[in-house]
Design an enzyme around this catalytic site. Structure first.
Site, PDB file in Angstrom:
ATOM      1  N   GLU A  21      15.613 -23.064  43.831  1.00 42.05           N
ATOM      2  CA  GLU A  21      16.954 -23.593  44.088  1.00 42.05           C
ATOM      3  C   GLU A  21      17.789 -23.483  42.809  1.00 42.05           C
ATOM      4  O   GLU A  21      17.350 -23.918  41.748  1.00 42.05           O
ATOM      5  CB  GLU A  21      16.865 -25.049  44.539  1.00 42.05           C
ATOM      6  CG  GLU A  21      18.181 -25.802  44.606  1.00 42.05           C
ATOM      7  CD  GLU A  21      19.186 -25.134  45.528  1.00 42.05           C
ATOM      8  OE1 GLU A  21      20.305 -24.836  45.048  1.00 42.05           O
ATOM      9  OE2 GLU A  21      18.863 -24.897  46.712  1.00 42.05           O
ATOM     10  N   ALA A  27      17.383 -17.823  52.072  1.00 36.79           N
ATOM     11  CA  ALA A  27      18.055 -18.909  52.800  1.00 36.79           C
ATOM     12  C   ALA A  27      19.161 -19.468  51.917  1.00 36.79           C
ATOM     13  O   ALA A  27      19.158 -20.636  51.545  1.00 36.79           O
ATOM     14  CB  ALA A  27      17.050 -19.991  53.175  1.00 36.79           C
ATOM     15  N   HIS A  69      26.263 -29.597  66.374  1.00 41.43           N
ATOM     16  CA  HIS A  69      26.918 -30.753  66.979  1.00 41.43           C
ATOM     17  C   HIS A  69      28.377 -30.863  66.538  1.00 41.43           C
ATOM     18  O   HIS A  69      29.223 -31.331  67.306  1.00 41.43           O
ATOM     19  CB  HIS A  69      26.151 -32.052  66.690  1.00 41.43           C
ATOM     20  CG  HIS A  69      25.677 -32.219  65.292  1.00 41.43           C
ATOM     21  ND1 HIS A  69      24.562 -31.591  64.804  1.00 41.43           N
ATOM     22  CD2 HIS A  69      26.157 -32.970  64.263  1.00 41.43           C
ATOM     23  CE1 HIS A  69      24.374 -31.951  63.544  1.00 41.43           C
ATOM     24  NE2 HIS A  69      25.328 -32.782  63.189  1.00 41.43           N
ATOM     25  N   GLY A  73      24.299 -19.259  74.310  1.00 38.13           N
ATOM     26  CA  GLY A  73      23.627 -20.289  73.527  1.00 38.13           C
ATOM     27  C   GLY A  73      23.714 -20.016  72.045  1.00 38.13           C
ATOM     28  O   GLY A  73      23.462 -20.899  71.231  1.00 38.13           O
ATOM     29  N   MET A  96      28.490 -26.515  58.832  1.00 36.01           N
ATOM     30  CA  MET A  96      28.125 -25.529  59.852  1.00 36.01           C
ATOM     31  C   MET A  96      26.932 -26.053  60.648  1.00 36.01           C
ATOM     32  O   MET A  96      25.786 -25.698  60.409  1.00 36.01           O
ATOM     33  CB  MET A  96      27.862 -24.180  59.197  1.00 36.01           C
ATOM     34  CG  MET A  96      29.135 -23.591  58.589  1.00 36.01           C
ATOM     35  SD  MET A  96      28.874 -22.014  57.780  1.00 36.01           S
ATOM     36  CE  MET A  96      30.555 -21.527  57.373  1.00 36.01           C
ATOM     37  N   LEU A  97      27.251 -26.902  61.610  1.00 31.11           N
ATOM     38  CA  LEU A  97      26.257 -27.597  62.408  1.00 31.11           C
ATOM     39  C   LEU A  97      26.628 -27.494  63.880  1.00 31.11           C
ATOM     40  O   LEU A  97      27.806 -27.563  64.248  1.00 31.11           O
ATOM     41  CB  LEU A  97      26.194 -29.075  62.001  1.00 31.11           C
ATOM     42  CG  LEU A  97      25.867 -29.355  60.527  1.00 31.11           C
ATOM     43  CD1 LEU A  97      26.146 -30.815  60.192  1.00 31.11           C
ATOM     44  CD2 LEU A  97      24.407 -29.001  60.249  1.00 31.11           C
ATOM     45  N   HIS A 152      11.633 -55.212  67.382  1.00 33.60           N
ATOM     46  CA  HIS A 152      10.393 -55.198  66.610  1.00 33.60           C
ATOM     47  C   HIS A 152       9.217 -54.903  67.547  1.00 33.60           C
ATOM     48  O   HIS A 152       9.161 -55.434  68.654  1.00 33.60           O
ATOM     49  CB  HIS A 152      10.188 -56.559  65.950  1.00 33.60           C
ATOM     50  CG  HIS A 152       8.870 -56.684  65.231  1.00 33.60           C
ATOM     51  ND1 HIS A 152       8.655 -56.114  63.993  1.00 33.60           N
ATOM     52  CD2 HIS A 152       7.711 -57.290  65.584  1.00 33.60           C
ATOM     53  CE1 HIS A 152       7.406 -56.383  63.602  1.00 33.60           C
ATOM     54  NE2 HIS A 152       6.819 -57.099  64.553  1.00 33.60           N
TER      55      HIS A 152
END
Length: 478
Positions: free
Chosen positions: A216, A282, A333, A38, A330-331, A457
Site C-alpha cells: 500500500e 487493485a 448501494h 446486473g 463507487m459503491l 441481549h
C-alpha cells in the site's frame, strides 16, 4: 425511431434500479446494455466475491473445528468447485434482473450506447472486450439503432485502473476479473493496493492457504478507514499471516514464464525484490466515460467521472449520470439510491439530494470492516469538538460465544450537540451492524437517543450501545 421518456445507458445496479423505478412511475423506459445485466457488481464484483469469501469462511471454520469442540479430518477444497459456485450465484441473480425488467415492462436494448445529440441514443452492436465476448442478448431485447428519449441517464460504471508498469495480462498480473476465476490457487500472491477490493482478495486467498503480501502506497492499510480501526484490522490480518507493507511502491514488475518478480521501494528509498506466482492490481477504478460523446455535448468531466449535482443532473439539460461513472464513493448501494432519486426528480417528485456523508462502506474481509460518516481525524479537521466512544468485542457475551472476540466499535459525536458524526467498526458481522448507525444518522439521532435505546441481549449489536455509552464514560461491561 422508438420514443421513450427515459433511456438508461448501462444495466448495472444503478442503471437497472433506475429503470425499474422509472417504469413504476409510469414513464416509458428502456435500458441499454451490451455485456451483462446486473453490471460489474452482480457479475464480477460485489456478489461473486461474497460467494468466494463465504467459501473461505466455511473453510476457515472447518480447519478450526477444534475451537468449537468439534473434529474434522481430511479438510480440503476444490478451487474449480469454489469458482463454479461463485459463478452460479451470479448467474442466478443475472436471470433475476432480467425477470425484474420484464416484469416492470422495461425494454432492454442490447448493444453499446452513445449520445450523438441531446434526446438521442445511438446503439451499436456490443463488441468483444479484453474480458471476452458479450453475453447473448436477453430474450426480447432490442438491438442496434437510434432511439429517442426526453431524459438520458448515463450509468456506465467503472473499470479497473491501470498504472504504468502494472498492466494486467490476464495470466501473471490480474485485475479482479481474473482473481475471481483462478484455474488453481497460486502458492504466492502480491496484492497491490489495500482498499476494499485488494483486502477482500488478500483475505480470501490467505484463508485458502496462499502466501499473500499486500503493498500500500499510503501510510495505513485501508486508507479511507478511521486510523484506529485500520490499525486493529491490520493486527488481525498479520496475525493470520498476511504480510503488509505500507508507504511502499511497486516500481517494477519482471514477468517470467510462470512467476513475477516485483521491485518494492520503501519510504526510506531502499528497495527489495519479491518473487510471487501471481499479482493482483487493485489500485482503484476509473469511470467509463469514453465513447459516449459527453464532452462534445458540453457535459463536464472531472478526473475521469461525470460532474453532477445531488440528484444526477449534468450541465446539459436532459442528460444525467449516476453510479460509479458519477464519481465516488463507487459503491453499488450509492448507485442504486442515486438512480432512484434521479428518476423521481425527473417524474416531478420531491427528493432529497444525495448526502454522501451518510453512505456506509463495507469490506468483507476477516475480520469485517464497516463505517459511515466522518473519521475522528476528519471530524477534528472539520472543526468539531468531538466525544469518542469505544467498545471491544472481548467485552460482549455473544462475541465470546461465537468465538469472535477480536474487534472494536468506535463512535464519534459532536460534543456540543450530541449529533452522531461517524461510526467505525471492525469485527464479526459488522457489515450487517453498520446499518443501525446509518439509520441513526439519517434520523439525526443524538448520543442521548442512542443511550436510551434498548438493544437486544445477547447480540453483537450491544457493542454498538456500549460504544455510545463509553463516549459518556458510562460503558458497563468493561
Amino acid at each position: 425511431m422508438s420514443q421513450y421518456d427515459v433511456i438508461v445507458i448501462g444495466g448495472g445496479p444503478g442503471g437497472y434500479v433506475a429503470a425499474i423505478r422509472s417504469a413504476q412511475l409510469g414513464l416509458k423506459t428502456a435500458v441499454v446494455e451490451g455485456k451483462h445485466l446486473g453490471g460489474i457488481c452482480l457479475n464480477w464484483g460485489c456478489i461473486p466475491t461474497k460467494a468466494l469469501l463465504r467459501s473461505a469462511e466455511i473453510y476457515h471454520y472447518m480447519t478450526h473445528a477444534q475451537n468449537y469442540g468439534l473434529s474434522a479430518q481430511g479438510v480440503g477444497f476444490d478451487a474449480a468447485a469454489i469458482v463454479k459456485r461463485s459463478r452460479g450465484v451470479s448467474g442466478q441473480l443475472n436471470m433475476g434482473v432480467t425477470g425484474l425488467l420484464k416484469k416492470n415492462k422495461v425494454d432492454v436494448i442490447w448493444g453499446r450506447g452513445s449520445i450523438p445529440a441531446p434526446g438521442t441514443v445511438k446503439v451499436e452492436a456490443a463488441r468483444e472486450t479484453e474480458y471476452g465476448k458479450p453475453n447473448p442478448a436477453p430474450r426480447g431485447a432490442l438491438g442496434a439503432g437510434d432511439y429517442k428519449a426526453k431524459h438520458i441517464i448515463v450509468a456506465t460504471g467503472a473499470r479497473p485502473r491501470v498504472l504504468p508498469g502494472l498492466e494486467p495480462d490476464g495470466k501473471l498480473v490480474w485485475t479482479y476479473f481474473e482473481a475471481m476465476v483462478p484455474p488453481a490457487m497460486p502458492k504466492s500472491l502480491l496484492v497491490v493496493g489495500s482498499g476494499a477490493i485488494g483486502i477482500e482478495f488478500a483475505s480470501f486467498y490467505r484463508t485458502m492457504g496462499v502466501d499473500v503480501t499486500v503493498v500500500e502506497v499510503m501510510a495505513q492499510v485501508m486508507p479511507v478507514e478511521d486510523e484506529e480501526i485500520a490499525k486493529a484490522a491490520r493486527k488481525q490480518f498479520e496475525k493470520q499471516g498476511l504480510k503488509i507493507h505500507t508507504e511502499t511502491k511497486v516500481v517494477k514488475l519482471d514477468r517470467g514464464a510462470d512467476s513475477v518478480t516485483a521491485t518494492l521501494e520503501f519510504k526510506d528509498g531502499k528497495t527489495q525484490t519479491l518473487t510471487v506466482e501471481r499479482v493482483i492490481s487493485a489500485v482503484g477504478v476509473v469511470g467509463n466515460v469514453e465513447g459516449l460523446g459527453l464532452e462534445a455535448l458540453g457535459v463536464k468531466l472531472d478526473r475521469g467521472t461525470v460532474v453532477t449535482d445531488g440528484i444526477g443532473r449534468t450541465a446539459v439539460p436532459g442528460i444525467y449520470a449516476i453510479g460509479d461513472v458519477a464519481g465516488p464513493p463507487m459503491l453499488a448501494h450509492k448507485a442504486e439510491h442515486e438512480g432512484v432519486i434521479c428518476v423521481e426528480a425527473i417524474a416531478g417528485k420531491h427528493v432529497h439530494p444525495m448526502d454522501k456523508a451518510k453512505i456506509p462502506g463495507c469490506t468483507y474481509c476477516h475480520p469485517q470492516v464497516a463505517s459511515v460518516g466522518l473519521t475522528e481525524a476528519k471530524a477534528k479537521a472539520a472543526g468539531y469538538e468531538v466525544k469518542v466512544g469505544r467498545f471491544p468485542f472481548i467485552g460482549n457475551g455473544k462475541a465470546i460465544a461465537l468465538g469472535e472476540p477480536d474487534g472494536l466499535v468506535k463512535t464519534i459525536f459532536d460534543k456540543k450537540t450530541g449529533r452522531l458524526l461517524g461510526a467505525h467498526m471492525v469485527g464479526a458481522e459488522v457489515t450487517e451492524l453498520i446499518q443501525g448507525f446509518v439509520i441513526a444518522m439519517n434520523l439525526e439521532t443524538t448520543e442521548e437517543d442512542l443511550i436510551h435505546t434498548v438493544f437486544p441481549h445477547p447480540t453483537l449489536s450491544e457493542i454498538m450501545h456500549e460504544s455510545v455509552l463509553d463516549s459518556e464514560g458510562r460503558a458497563i461491561h468493561i
